[in-house]
Design a protein around this motif. Structure first.
Motif, short mmCIF file in Angstrom:
data_model
loop_
_atom_site.label_atom_id
_atom_site.label_comp_id
_atom_site.label_asym_id
_atom_site.label_seq_id
_atom_site.Cartn_x
_atom_site.Cartn_y
_atom_site.Cartn_z
N PRO A 61 0.80 -1.24 0.00
CA PRO A 61 0.00 0.00 0.00
C PRO A 61 0.83 1.27 0.00
CG PRO A 61 -0.87 -1.58 1.57
CD PRO A 61 0.43 -2.14 1.09
N LEU A 62 2.01 1.24 0.59
CA LEU A 62 2.87 2.42 0.61
C LEU A 62 3.16 2.92 -0.79
CD1 LEU A 62 4.79 4.39 2.16
CD2 LEU A 62 6.58 2.66 1.86
N LEU A 63 3.38 1.99 -1.71
CA LEU A 63 3.75 2.35 -3.08
C LEU A 63 2.58 2.35 -4.05
CD1 LEU A 63 7.13 0.41 -3.32
CD2 LEU A 63 6.82 2.86 -3.10
N PHE A 64 1.52 1.61 -3.71
CA PHE A 64 0.42 1.47 -4.66
C PHE A 64 -0.82 2.25 -4.24
CE2 PHE A 64 2.56 -2.85 -5.16
CZ PHE A 64 3.45 -2.35 -6.10
N GLY A 65 -0.84 2.76 -3.01
CA GLY A 65 -1.86 3.72 -2.62
C GLY A 65 -3.20 3.18 -2.19
N SER A 66 -3.39 1.86 -2.10
CA SER A 66 -4.69 1.34 -1.66
C SER A 66 -4.50 0.10 -0.81
CB SER A 66 -5.59 1.02 -2.86
OG SER A 66 -5.01 0.02 -3.67
N ARG A 67 -5.42 -0.08 0.13
CA ARG A 67 -5.33 -1.20 1.06
C ARG A 67 -6.37 -2.26 0.72
NH1 ARG A 67 -1.61 -0.46 5.05
NH2 ARG A 67 -0.72 1.63 5.09
N LEU A 68 -6.66 -3.13 1.67
CA LEU A 68 -7.40 -4.35 1.37
C LEU A 68 -8.82 -4.10 0.87
CD1 LEU A 68 -7.49 -7.43 1.36
CD2 LEU A 68 -8.12 -7.36 3.78
N ALA A 69 -9.59 -3.28 1.58
CA ALA A 69 -10.99 -3.09 1.18
C ALA A 69 -11.08 -2.53 -0.24
CB ALA A 69 -11.69 -2.16 2.16
N ALA A 70 -10.10 -1.72 -0.63
CA ALA A 70 -10.12 -1.13 -1.97
C ALA A 70 -10.04 -2.19 -3.06
CB ALA A 70 -8.98 -0.14 -2.12
N GLN A 71 -9.41 -3.34 -2.77
CA GLN A 71 -9.33 -4.40 -3.77
C GLN A 71 -10.71 -5.02 -4.01
OE1 GLN A 71 -6.18 -4.19 -4.91
NE2 GLN A 71 -5.88 -2.86 -3.12
N TYR A 72 -11.50 -5.14 -2.95
CA TYR A 72 -12.86 -5.64 -3.09
C TYR A 72 -13.73 -4.62 -3.82
CZ TYR A 72 -11.94 -9.65 -0.04
OH TYR A 72 -11.44 -10.83 0.48
N GLU A 73 -13.52 -3.34 -3.52
CA GLU A 73 -14.26 -2.29 -4.22
C GLU A 73 -13.93 -2.32 -5.72
OE1 GLU A 73 -16.62 -0.61 -3.17
OE2 GLU A 73 -16.39 -0.20 -1.03
N LEU A 74 -12.67 -2.59 -6.03
CA LEU A 74 -12.27 -2.69 -7.44
C LEU A 74 -12.99 -3.85 -8.12
CD1 LEU A 74 -8.68 -2.21 -8.77
CD2 LEU A 74 -10.03 -4.16 -9.53
#
Length: 341
Positions: A283-296
């Protein structure tokens, strides 16, 4: 789409999170200031850096940024802070179990050697788990660009601490370099010691790298594995053998493996019956954490709430969480789905 359920309330397991890459950007800024480390603009600008690691130059830039961030973690207190904050972020995103991946040799020179380093990390994980209520396991990862003998040393170390919270053994860094079979002895040591084999493959390299993880390393999970979508026969094998792909969609796009979120072959893997555990990677380099992957998955691939719940179940079943934690999380997933949006 109508009303939908809150992804953050969906219980889930997080199986692909790298130690340094889990850091909050603000934490990196604070540590760098304290140690007098001058961060490049890409790490200090408040926005995720623009990366494209599909060519050698792009991967070198990604690795350089990662190494600079790693150099800011120097003391046991830094380790404790990093793990606690990663746990807090996971709890906020609905995770009930985290397997955080680390190469202890990256910190060993500053922390007194491999054994003290792993003990510090495991103590930090135990404390963070106690403070946040999140179950935490540690996956020790060897570095693919180092000598395979170093991987064997790490595998023995990982097995030695299997009763202290080490749950698996991985292989990270650029899978285009070296051969998986060079690390077969290390993975045999880890598997014999009861650890799950979870090497990286099938992101920067094609489906052949996934097949090598299965054939040479006995993988039960594959870090990323998305390029398996290019080989229908390999998809069937992953599905038949129940090998989980730890898919990190935002990471795939940020590194240039796919141009857009909708290009990530999440639906292809899912419909082929390949078990999936969504992960945030770095997340430090890619800007999103776990819940954001489900949102995607919901926004760009049309996953329904029932399908998102299925993804969460797959993450729990692929984890090394204790049986009582697994039962609690699976019951929570059923409850999330049963509740009105």
């Amino acid at each position: 789409m109508g009303r939908v359920r809150d992804i953050r309330l969906l219980p889930k397991a997080h199986l692909h999170l790298h130690f340094t890459g889990s850091m909050r950007p603000g934490t990196l800024l604070g540590l760098a200031a304290g140690y007098g480390v001058r961060l490049p603009d890409a790490l200090s600008g408040g926005e995720p850096p623009r990366l494209r690691a599909t060519d050698e130059r792009g991967w070198f830039r990604f690795q350089r940024l990662y190494d600079i961030a790693r150099s800011c973690v120097r003391r046991p207190e830094d380790i404790q802070r990093l793990v606690r904050e990663a746990a807090e972020e996971d709890v906020r995103d609905g995770s009930g179990w985290l397997e955080i991946q680390v190469d202890p040799s990256s910190y060993a020179t500053r922390l007194g050697g491999l054994i003290p380093t792993l003990e510090i990390i495991l103590d930090a994980a135990e404390r963070a788990s106690r403070d946040t209520g999140l179950g935490i396991g540690v996956l020790v990862a060897a570095n693919r660009v180092k000598h395979p003998l170093e991987a064997r040393t790490l595998a023995r170390l990982a097995v030695r601490f299997a009763d202290r919270g080490v749950v698996g053994f991985g292989l990270s860094n650029d899978e285009r370099r070296g051969l998986a079979r060079d690390f077969d002895r290390a993975f045999a040591i880890a598997r014999h010691g009861g650890l799950i084999a979870a090497p990286h493959g099938g992101e920067l390299a094609g489906p052949g790298s996934v097949r090598d993880c299965l054939d040479d390393l006995g993988a039960r999970r594959v870090g990323h594995g998305v390029r398996a979508a290019e080989d229908p026969q390999l998809l069937r094998r992953l599905a038949d053998q129940g090998v989980t792909c730890e898919v990190c969609p935002a990471s795939n796009v940020a590194l240039g493996v796919y141009d857009k979120p909708e290009d990530v072959p999440l639906r292809t893997l899912y419909e082929a019956g390949v078990p999936i555990a969504l992960g945030a990677d770095d997340p430090l380099l890619f800007g999103s954490r776990l819940a954001a992957q489900y949102e995607l998955a919901r926004e760009h691939h049309g996953f329904t709430d029932a399908e998102l719940a299925d993804l969460a179940r797959q993450s729990v079943r692929a984890s090394r969480a204790p049986e009582d934690v697994r039962r609690r999380l699976l019951a929570g997933i059923d409850g999330w789905l049963a509740a009105a949006p």
